[in-house]
Design an enzyme around this catalytic site. Structure first.
Site, PDB file in Angstrom:
ATOM      1  CB  THR A 187      55.651  90.668 -11.286  1.00 11.20           C
ATOM      2  OG1 THR A 187      57.273  90.195 -10.574  1.00 11.20           O
ATOM      3  CG2 THR A 187      55.942  91.851 -10.675  1.00 11.20           C
ATOM      4  CB  CYS A 192      49.649  81.916 -14.665  1.00 10.82           C
ATOM      5  SG  CYS A 192      51.079  81.833 -14.332  1.00 10.82           S
TER       6      CYS A 192
END
Ligand SMILES: Cc1ncc(COP(=O)(O)OP(=O)(O)O)c(N)n1
Ligand code: TZP
Ligand code: MG
Length: 485
Positions: A187, A192
């Site tokens: 993850t 972003c």
């Protein structure tokens, strides 16, 4: 930039800080002087220009001021603010004046901000953690008061269970955006990636809610396709941003990249006891099945020593390679790895699929037995390439096998985008019935897997050839139906 590229958008970067970081965390941050950030922004916007800016970590108030000043001259440029300021550990990374500049200068310019729960709490100056959907909704509406045109509060696991829920407030409505929870350690960079996906979709002209939804869909697929990755020593590994372009991170010439649903059409599953009864070896029988037109082979050995299994598998791999027919090994990942087989077929009680994928890597085919839509859903999530579904009819070949019938088979087919091969009691007498049972324009099996109908026969090549004729005729009729209808 990977996300933008994967979504078909050209992107440029402005570096606001050099970081020393890896999957274990951030070891150092070296902010870039604000004037140099300004120079970079002007360089790209005055030349190529852009439709949308996404900001990530802005480590100082001066840098925030520089970005805001540059954007003030370009009101048409959309802005996504991912307020990166809280480390995964929960530590707030930015000082008070930076937080103030973020809140007072940047948020009011944003088309959408995308805080996670700790970032939302820090921006609002709340004491209490945000722990549920109601808290997320309150935070989204409260953050809206700071001036952004919209707020996306990323909830992660807050909804619990099998859902990842985010709350989007666009000034009028609170949207709950759900996606299936993906069990993965990989993850690193999801925040972003989501913000960049939103920016890319906005740049393409999508309205906000659709842009957020599309970006969320992209992120979910990237998470799924990365789940098998074993990269880095840290707790969280990276995503596979380009899953859609390189067939799930596989190398183009890999068995998995070559695998097509049509490979499942005539699936011969070996049985050494049957072959012994007819006085032939598995290797001879597999050669005959290839000669008869088998489109994929499975070496299924239950009563054999590992050494003998490896030796036999090596011989069959050589045959399959020469004929260009995929060969998968039943149950035994170790044997498949040892001989370089194209993949494995595993059952619900064999090696868990995720572990098999971690051991086999991205380039091998993994098929898994499924009797229900729930098993099919899990198989998709875990990265299966095809499903073996049955027993369609009663069979003596596999002890204690539960029969699901054609109805059960079609329920599995309909429940999954994965290719499905039917298995269990299938012969030349009923193969056409199985392959044409699906109603027009609905998803049916892509082929039939057969043990005794091929190997408990006096002539394996002829039995396979007879099956191939029936299968090709049934599949082509179904294709016609789909085309005509
Ligand atoms: C194509 C195909 N479908 C299902 C099976 C059954 O596999 P499994 O459930 O692992 O049972 P065993 O074959 O191990 O007895 C299969 N082998 N191939
Ligand atoms: C391995 C397996 N999995 C479900 S039924 C079955 C055996 C199928 O054998 P046959 O084709 O002889 O019925
Ligand atoms: Mg098995």
């Amino acid at each position: 930039m990977k996300t933008a590229g994967a979504l078909g958008v050209y992107s440029m970067s402005v570096v606001t800080a050099l970081t020393a970081q890896n999957t274990a965390g951030v070891q150092g941050i070296h902010p870039v002087p604000a004037d140099f950030v300004r120079a970079q922004v002007e360089a790209v916007l005055s030349d190529i220009g852009c439709d949308c800016v996404k900001t990530g970590m802005l480590p100082s108030a001066d840098i925030i001021r520089a970005v805001v000043e540059c954007l003030a001259k370009r009101p048409a440029v959309r802005l996504v603010v991912d307020p990166v300021m809280v480390a995964t550990s929960g530590d707030v990374l930015v000082g008070g004046d930076t937080l103030g500049a973020l809140r007072e200068l940047l948020l009011p310019r944003a088309d959408v901000i995308t805080p996670n729960l700790p970032e939302a709490k820090a921006l609002l100056g709340w004491e209490e953690d945000i722990t549920d959907l109601e808290g997320m909704k309150r935070a989204a509406t409260a953050l809206f008061e700071l001036g952004p045109k919209a707020v996306l509060v990323k909830g992660g696991h807050v909804a619990g269970g099998r859902l990842a829920v985010d709350v989007l407030f666009d000034g009028e409505r609170l949207h709950e955006l759900e996606a299936g929870w993906v069990d993965t350690r990989n993850t690193h960079g999801t925040g972003c990636t989501l913000a960049s996906g939103i920016a890319a979709e906005l740049a393409k002209g999508r309205p906000l809610v659709a842009a957020v939804s599309a970006a969320k869909g992209y992120l979910t697929e990237a998470l799924k396709s990365s789940a098998w990755l074993q990269l880095g020593q840290g707790k969280h590994g990276p995503l596979n941003h380009f899953y859609g372009t390189t067939s799930w991170g596989t190398s183009r010439e890999s068995p998995r990249a070559r695998f097509r649903p049509s490979d499942l059409a005539v699936y011969a599953v070996s049985d050494s006891r049957m072959n012994a009864r007819w006085g032939r070896s598995n290797v001879e029988a597999m050669r005959a099945a290839i000669e008869g037109g088998a489109t994929i082979l499975q070496l299924r050995e239950k009563d054999i020593g590992t050494g003998d299994f490896v030796k036999e598998a090596q011989e069959v791999v050589a045959l399959a390679r020469e004929a260009g027919v995929p060969l998968v090994i039943n149950d035994r990942i170790d044997v498949a790895l040892a001989v370089g087989a194209d993949g494995v077929h595993i059952g619900q009680s064999d090696m868990p699929l995720r572990l098999a994928r971690a051991l086999l890597g991205p380039d091998r085919i993994i098929g898994i037995s499924t009797k229900t839509p729930e098993q099919a859903r899990k198989a998709l999530e875990d990265g299966a390439d095809y499903l073996g579904s049955g027993g369609v009819f009663p069979t003596n070949t596999k002890e204690n096998n539960v029969t699901i019938g054609i109805k059960g088979l079609l329920e599995v087919c309909e429940s999954t985008p994965l290719p499905v091969v039917a298995i269990g009691g299938i012969k030349t007498t009923n193969a056409a019935e199985v392959l044409s049972a699906a109603k027009a324009n609905t998803k049916g099996p892509d082929g039939v897997a057969i043990v005794s109908g091929v190997f408990d026969q006096p002539d394996v090549a002829k039995a396979t050839k007879d099956l191939e004729t029936i299968v090709n005729s049934a599949l082509s009729k179904r294709q016609d139906l789909l085309t005509v209808t």
